[in-house]
Design a protein around this motif. Structure first.
Motif, PDB file in Angstrom:
ATOM      1  N   GLU A   3       0.830  -1.198   0.000  1.00  0.00           N
ATOM      2  CA  GLU A   3       0.000   0.000   0.000  1.00  0.00           C
ATOM      3  C   GLU A   3       0.864   1.246   0.000  1.00  0.00           C
ATOM      4  O   GLU A   3       1.889   1.310   0.630  1.00  0.00           O
ATOM      5  CB  GLU A   3      -0.984  -0.017   1.163  1.00  0.00           C
ATOM      6  N   VAL A  60      -4.652   2.111   6.081  1.00  0.00           N
ATOM      7  CA  VAL A  60      -5.411   3.059   5.251  1.00  0.00           C
ATOM      8  C   VAL A  60      -6.033   4.142   6.123  1.00  0.00           C
ATOM      9  O   VAL A  60      -6.055   5.324   5.755  1.00  0.00           O
ATOM     10  CB  VAL A  60      -6.489   2.326   4.428  1.00  0.00           C
ATOM     11  N   SER A  70      -5.263   7.441  -0.727  1.00  0.00           N
ATOM     12  CA  SER A  70      -4.635   6.143  -0.498  1.00  0.00           C
ATOM     13  C   SER A  70      -4.604   5.331  -1.794  1.00  0.00           C
ATOM     14  O   SER A  70      -5.572   5.324  -2.553  1.00  0.00           O
ATOM     15  CB  SER A  70      -5.435   5.405   0.578  1.00  0.00           C
ATOM     16  N   SER A  83      -9.059  -2.170   2.913  1.00  0.00           N
ATOM     17  CA  SER A  83      -8.901  -0.863   2.294  1.00  0.00           C
ATOM     18  C   SER A  83     -10.171  -0.025   2.464  1.00  0.00           C
ATOM     19  O   SER A  83     -10.114   1.135   2.895  1.00  0.00           O
ATOM     20  CB  SER A  83      -8.569  -1.058   0.808  1.00  0.00           C
TER      21      SER A  83
END
Ligand code: DIR
Ligand code: MN
Ligand code: MN
Ligand code: MN
Length: 295
Positions: A3, A60, A70, A83
């Motif tokens: 991420e 997140v 994000s 997420s």
């Protein structure tokens, strides 16, 4: 599962100066492994997926609290659980645009494959709360998306139980049939008319590269013939970008191991990068910095 706030490395940073996006790499997350991750009914890897998504959700949440957009790069589409959960925890009510050949809305009771990447939306929708038994390491999940705030684009491989759920909940869906009928520009117009009612909610885009035709993105786990063209796929991102409300993006199911040739891998990865750039303001008409001066 990776991420970031924006793609970096071999693709992102050097392609982004046109709109001076600040890129912050939050790094890879470390996930716990489970030796005793036995199937629950037919559902595979519940402990690992539940635990990994709890970490994703926290990550997140932190990125959104830092004020960034994000970006999640995957990997298995089950990462959308964490997420979307973390995004909603930080900003509240969301609109979700799910671009995929598949609806990914099987419950642990309806799944035929046992794959959790075919089920993420079932854990997130408030309306399905009573239909999703709690799997090991899934008890932290609070359903946080309303069916009326979800739109699908690109569907063409939907299981009977999933189709039943979509109709039962009245979920807005533009299958490839609607894309053929309306064209992608009216699909996007109608998507935003539908989502952008009175309250302007942040948009979560969950983009499975298998939405795009396998002639363009073959290196993915479950390719399905008859998908979006490269141009249609890109138009979705350009359109959502110009709403100014894109708040989090998942770009998932990119799997270089599934490419038959180097060319297949390059085409898939290159398309995923282009889709992300579309999300962050790259226009096909061209871009220039606001302070650009003719020499
Ligand atoms: C199937 C395939 N509906 C399943 N889904 C996929 O496994 O539940 N989703 N491939 O991405
Ligand atoms: Mn898919
Ligand atoms: Mn999948
Ligand atoms: Mn998917």
């Amino acid at each position: 599962l990776l991420e970031q706030t924006l793609v970096t490395g071999d693709s992102g940073e050097e392609k982004l100066p046109f709109n001076s996006c600040a890129v912050k790499d939050y790094g890879n997350l470390q996930f716990e492994e489970f030796a005793d991750d036995e199937p629950v009914g037919v559902v595979k890897n519940a402990k690992a997926v539940g635990s990994a998504n709890q970490r994703l959700s926290e990550a997140v949440h932190a990125i959104k609290k830092d004020g960034h957009t994000s970006v999640m790069l995957g990997g298995d589409h089950s990462l959308a659980i964490g997420s979307i959960h973390g995004h909603a925890a930080a900003v509240g009510e969301l609109s979700v645009v799910w671009v995929d050949a598949h609806a990914d809305i099987n419950t642990p009771m309806t799944t035929e494959t046992g794959n959790l990447h075919g089920q993420p939306m079932s854990f997130l929708l408030r309306e399905l709360r009573s239909k999703t038994p709690t799997l090991p390491n899934f008890s932290w999940i609070k359903p946080c998306v309303s069916a009326k705030n979800l739109v699908y684009i690109g569907l063409r491989d939907v299981d009977p139980a999933e189709h039943f759920i979509l109709k039962l909940l009245g979920v807005k869906a533009f299958s490839m049939t609607e894309v053929d009928q309306l064209g992608i520009s009216r699909v996007m117009e109608q998507t935003c008319d539908y989502l952008c009612d009175k309250v302007q909610k942040p948009i979560h885009l969950s983009y499975d590269v298998d939405a795009v035709d396998p002639s363009v993105t073959p290196a993915t786990g479950t390719p399905v013939i008859g998908g979006l063209t490269y141009r249609e796929g890109l138009y979705v991102t350009e359109y959502l970008c110009q709403t100014g409300r894109l708040s989090a993006v998942d770009m998932v199911e990119v799997n270089p191991l599934r490419g038959q040739t180097e060319q297949e891998v390059q085409s898939t990865v290159g398309t995923a990068v282009d889709l992300l750039l579309g999300c962050f303001g790259r226009q096909r008409e061209g871009n220039h910095a606001p302070d650009y001066q003719l020499p």
